[in-house]
Design an enzyme around this catalytic site. Structure first.
Site, PDB file in Angstrom:
ATOM      1  N   GLY A 110       5.079  -4.544  13.792  1.00  0.00           N
ATOM      2  CA  GLY A 110       4.616  -3.662  12.716  1.00  0.00           C
ATOM      3  C   GLY A 110       4.869  -2.214  13.051  1.00  0.00           C
ATOM      4  O   GLY A 110       4.960  -1.838  14.216  1.00  0.00           O
ATOM      5  N   ILE A 158       0.828  -1.216   0.000  1.00  0.00           N
ATOM      6  CA  ILE A 158       0.000   0.000   0.000  1.00  0.00           C
ATOM      7  C   ILE A 158       0.859   1.261   0.000  1.00  0.00           C
ATOM      8  O   ILE A 158       0.348   2.358   0.207  1.00  0.00           O
ATOM      9  CB  ILE A 158      -1.021   0.011   1.159  1.00  0.00           C
ATOM     10  CG1 ILE A 158      -0.338  -0.081   2.537  1.00  0.00           C
ATOM     11  CG2 ILE A 158      -2.008  -1.120   0.997  1.00  0.00           C
ATOM     12  CD1 ILE A 158      -1.315   0.164   3.689  1.00  0.00           C
ATOM     13  N   ARG A 208      12.501  -5.532  15.611  1.00  0.00           N
ATOM     14  CA  ARG A 208      13.549  -5.320  14.610  1.00  0.00           C
ATOM     15  C   ARG A 208      12.989  -4.533  13.442  1.00  0.00           C
ATOM     16  O   ARG A 208      11.877  -4.791  12.978  1.00  0.00           O
ATOM     17  CB  ARG A 208      14.054  -6.687  14.117  1.00  0.00           C
ATOM     18  CG  ARG A 208      14.866  -6.686  12.822  1.00  0.00           C
ATOM     19  CD  ARG A 208      16.318  -6.323  12.999  1.00  0.00           C
ATOM     20  NE  ARG A 208      17.013  -7.189  13.941  1.00  0.00           N
ATOM     21  CZ  ARG A 208      17.437  -8.431  13.682  1.00  0.00           C
ATOM     22  NH1 ARG A 208      17.209  -8.989  12.521  1.00  0.00           N
ATOM     23  NH2 ARG A 208      18.065  -9.118  14.594  1.00  0.00           N
ATOM     24  N   GLU A 229       1.183   1.793  12.055  1.00  0.00           N
ATOM     25  CA  GLU A 229       0.178   2.565  12.785  1.00  0.00           C
ATOM     26  C   GLU A 229       0.695   3.245  14.049  1.00  0.00           C
ATOM     27  O   GLU A 229       0.220   4.302  14.436  1.00  0.00           O
ATOM     28  CB  GLU A 229      -1.015   1.652  13.092  1.00  0.00           C
ATOM     29  CG  GLU A 229      -1.706   1.326  11.787  1.00  0.00           C
ATOM     30  CD  GLU A 229      -2.637   0.130  11.823  1.00  0.00           C
ATOM     31  OE1 GLU A 229      -3.828   0.350  11.993  1.00  0.00           O
ATOM     32  OE2 GLU A 229      -2.164  -1.002  11.646  1.00  0.00           O
TER      33      GLU A 229
HETATM   34 MO1  MOS Z   1      -4.847  -0.262   9.063  1.00  0.00          MO
HETATM   35  S1  MOS Z   1      -6.333   0.946   9.864  1.00  0.00           S
HETATM   36  O1  MOS Z   1      -5.382  -1.821   9.524  1.00  0.00           O
HETATM   37  O2  MOS Z   1      -4.854   0.018   7.407  1.00  0.00           O
END
Ligand code: MOS
Length: 768
Positions: A727, A487, A653, A730
């Site tokens: 991750g 994305i 990491r 976010e």
């Molecule tokens: Mo995120 S809000 O799971 O793209």
């Protein structure tokens, strides 16, 4: 969707035992962690990257929607007579003539449970009530404007206050206890220091650069849907149900995406409308969602209203924490914004209760937006913590350090890796926090007053199931593929990095293929879980491919290693060699393949989710961070700007320093938007989101962007799998807005509890 729900979603096929090779994080390598530029960068910057609406086909036609001009009611009559006679018009599609479109119940997730044109009900302004398909885009738009729709209009509600009386506990939408321990009421009642405040966050609209679009092709047997999707596999799964076709008759392609922020996680109605029109007309159909429609037809972050009650002892021990929140949802769907995502474990406290309730409004169905739940939730929690620190006359960094815990007190499990303390300490050092004087308005720089604020960040860590395929080819290149998508975060690049790391094949010789649902099923790009999910399957596949190369090396009769025990061989630096000899002593893998007349060695890989990983059972997995913000307040001209942000992230990491830094820097800019600008406003007269454009819905520009300093602790998480990456998509947004409002308070003495901060809020303080 809340993060826990997201985990359920990614674990929906979690039966695969974890076959990921070695779950202990590997030592650092030259490639993992390096600041490698995006491998798809040149395609994007030269315009060769095709986004959904860039696809064109012979005979293609265009769809334009007719959108409801009421927020609640029934469609009495659709008069398409005039529109149908207009030039180029082929079809006006609506409830009476759309082929059956179905709901989905067999897995996967749709954005709205109701398929387009299901009945005559309108429950939000802008809802698609018909679509015109015409030879050209302009003809479709003109004819859509000529379709007359008569409605029976009902009363509607787009009120911002969420103080509605609620259904009883246990009833749909009624209060639900999300987390509870100890006795919060009595602990709060007897606490010598109390905070009891209400915080609100507005509706925010995802505004990725690339708007949603579908190009649908029907070939008489099968649909091909070109989409801007954060989950091609989910999109295929859902659309196959909506269209009533077996999965193999629906292929979803998303090669390049101009970001999504959660708005593209699940299919929106334009996809089914385009597919239905393509089938009916037997021609390819392009349906682009314009910027205005982005504000009503493809989700938003719902409005939240959160009451926070903190009880503390005079020396700053947190004895009670209560969070009672509400968020709005639509009439069609129950969407819960999990504002308590981080609350139960961020700070140590014996007594804690989080409750949640839903309030219906005549708006489109909300959808996850970057850090759903946690981001608005942390605005409330971290604002309240700042207020508590002030009441206690304690430094806000010190207060948080004193409440840190290495045990998840909700689950009673240790964190797999929690370094919030180090985030605060490093951030304070990099920011220069020790120079802060706590009195309001006490720090100046020329004419401006400086405000310094801090807040903590948290976001869950997850890993789902994934498959991937790797080919090591006789021309010395490699190909790696998976049904996932990039994305804009760098998925293409990190997949190439993993293959390069394991094989020694240079990055530029590795081709990454993704964004197609016909590839081995890969993860949705959501919940900041894609990297941790995809890499173990890529590594499993690359190991399988390398085993084939080694077997060939040991068995092919003209191989230099013929007759050797395969166990004595390894592959590194792109070469097959004896384990006890250096790579230079060996033979390039492509020569082994060529000598054996093989085009390639192909490995399939599969990896399991955390849910099926016994090692994960005993731990709580989350990322953490600390945000330090400086604002400049010029009282003479009532000008406020965020001037400086230091962000320290504990995200496990880091696979790629460059793309990771970019993720956090981008999130901070988004956080400035959340703090100072963004809010979708519904017109009380008709429910129309009136600021549905970039002139009136303000997002930060370069001029609004602060000086940004991003640091990663880069400590591998022992549970997250290969490389120990959590991750980072976010976490960077979490904590930014409350750090801004804390800084605004420090500069002005005005506590803003309703986002965004408006100049009017600050002026009022100076007038009074
Ligand atoms: Mo995120 S809000 O799971 O793209």
């Amino acid at each position: 969707m809340m993060f826990s729900e997201f985990l359920e979603f990614i674990k929906s096929n979690d039966g695969v035992p974890s076959s990921a090779p070695d779950m202990n994080p590997n030592p650092a390598s030259e490639i993992i962690g390096a600041a490698i530029p995006r491998i798809d960068g040149p395609q994007k910057t030269t315009g060769r990257a095709l986004y959904a609406s860039d696809y064109n086909f012979p005979n293609m036609v265009y769809a334009a929607p007719v959108r409801a001009t009421i927020a609640s009611g029934k469609i009495r009559r659709i008069d398409s007579g005039a529109a149908e006679k207009m030039p180029g018009v082929l079809l006006v599609l609506h409830h009476d003539n759309v082929m059956p479109l179905y709901r989905n119940a067999s897995g996967g997730r749709n954005s709205e449970s109701r398929p387009p044109f299901e009945d005559d009900t309108v429950s939000y302004w802008g809802q698609y009530v018909a679509a015109v398909i015409a030879e050209t885009f302009e003809q479709a738009q003109a004819a859509a404007a000529a379709v007359r729709v008569d409605y029976d209009t009902d009363k509607f509600n787009v009120a911002t206050s969420l103080n509605d009386s609620l259904p009883d506990e246990g009833q749909p939408g009624g209060p639900r206890v999300m987390s509870h321990r100890g006795n919060t009421e009595s602990a709060f009642a007897s606490a010598p220091v109390k905070i009891d405040e209400i915080y609100t966050t507005p509706v925010e609209t995802h505004n990725p650069m690339e708007m949603h679009a579908t190009v649908a092709v029907w070939d008489g047997k099968k649909y091909t849907l070109y989409e801007s999707s954060q989950g091609v596999m989910n999109h295929q799964n859902v659309l196959s149900q909506v269209l009533g076709e077996p999965k193999e008759n629906v292929e979803v392609i998303s090669r390049f995406i101009g970001s999504g922020f959660g708005g593209k996680l699940f299919p929106w109605p334009q996809s089914a409308i385009a597919a239905a029109a393509a089938r009916k007309l037997n021609r390819p159909v392009k349906f682009t969602v314009n910027r205005k429609a982005m504000f009503s037809n493809v989700g938003h972050r719902p409005r939240t209203q959160q009451r926070l009650r903190l009880g503390a002892t005079a020396d700053g021990k947190l004895v009670s924490l209560q969070q009672d929140y509400r968020n709005h949802t639509s009439y069609g769907d129950d969407f819960r914004e999990n504002c308590g995502e981080a609350t139960p474990f961020l700070y140590s406290t014996a007594n804690l209760k989080v409750t949640s309730a839903l309030v219906r409004r005549n708006v489109g169905t909300p959808t996850p937006m970057r850090g759903p739940g946690a981001v608005p939730g942390l605005f409330a929690l971290e604002s309240a913590m700042d207020e508590l620190a002030i009441k206690l006359k304690k430094d806000p960094v010190e207060l948080r350090l004193s409440l840190d815990t290495l045990t998840d007190e909700e689950k009673n499990k240790p964190f797999s890796s929690r370094h919030l303390k180090e985030c605060l300490q490093l951030g304070a050092e990099k920011f220069g926090w020790s120079r802060r004087t706590p009195e309001v308005g006490s720090m100046r720089k020329g004419d401006v007053i400086l405000g310094w604020g801090v807040a903590c960040a948290s976001w869950g860590a997850g890993r789902g199931v994934s498959e991937a395929a790797v080919s090591l080819r006789s021309d010395g290149t490699a190909r790696v593929s998976s049904g996932t998508q990039d994305i804009g975060t760098g998925t293409y690049t990190v997949m190439a990095q993993a293959v390069s790391d394991k094989t020694g094949i240079p990055i530029e010789s590795i081709r990454v293929v993704l964004g197609d649902s016909s590839l081995p099923p890969g993860p949705t790009s959501g919940g900041s879980t894609a990297t941790a999910t995809i890499l173990p399957s890529v590594i499993d596949a690359v190991n399988a491919a390398m085993r084939i190369v080694l077997n060939v090396a040991a068995s092919a009769k003209n191989s230099p290693f013929a007759g050797k025990d395969v166990a004595s061989l390894t592959m590194s630096g792109g070469r097959v060699h004896l384990k006890d000899q250096p790579p230079q002593s060996g033979v390039p893998f492509q020569e082994i393949l060529r000598q054996a007349n093989l085009a390639s060695a192909n490995g399939d890989g599969k990896s399991g989710g955390l849910g099926a990983d016994p090692k994960a059972r005993d731990f709580s997995m989350h990322s953490f961070g600390a945000q330090f913000v400086e604002v400049e307040w010029d009282p003479g001209i009532a000008k406020l700007r965020v001037s400086r942000v230091v962000s320290v992230i504990d995200g496990g990491r880091i696979i790629n320093k460059r793309t990771a830094t970019n993720q956090i820097a981008g999130a901070i800019v988004m956080g400035v938007g959340m703090g100072l600008f963004e809010q979708t406003i519904y017109d009380p007269r008709n429910g129309h989101p009136i600021n549905d454009n970039f002139a009136d819905y303000i997002v930060p520009t370069v001029a609004d962007s602060p000086e940004i300093d991003v640091h990663f602790l880069d400590i591998p998480d022992p549970i997250m799998g290969e490389y120990g990456a959590r991750g980072i998509g976010e976490i960077g947004l979490a904590g930014v807005a409350p750090a801004i409002t804390a800084a605004v308070y420090h500069a002005t003495g005005v506590r803003v509890r309703d986002l965004p901060v408006r100049i009017e809020d600050l002026l009022a303080a100076h007038i009074s």
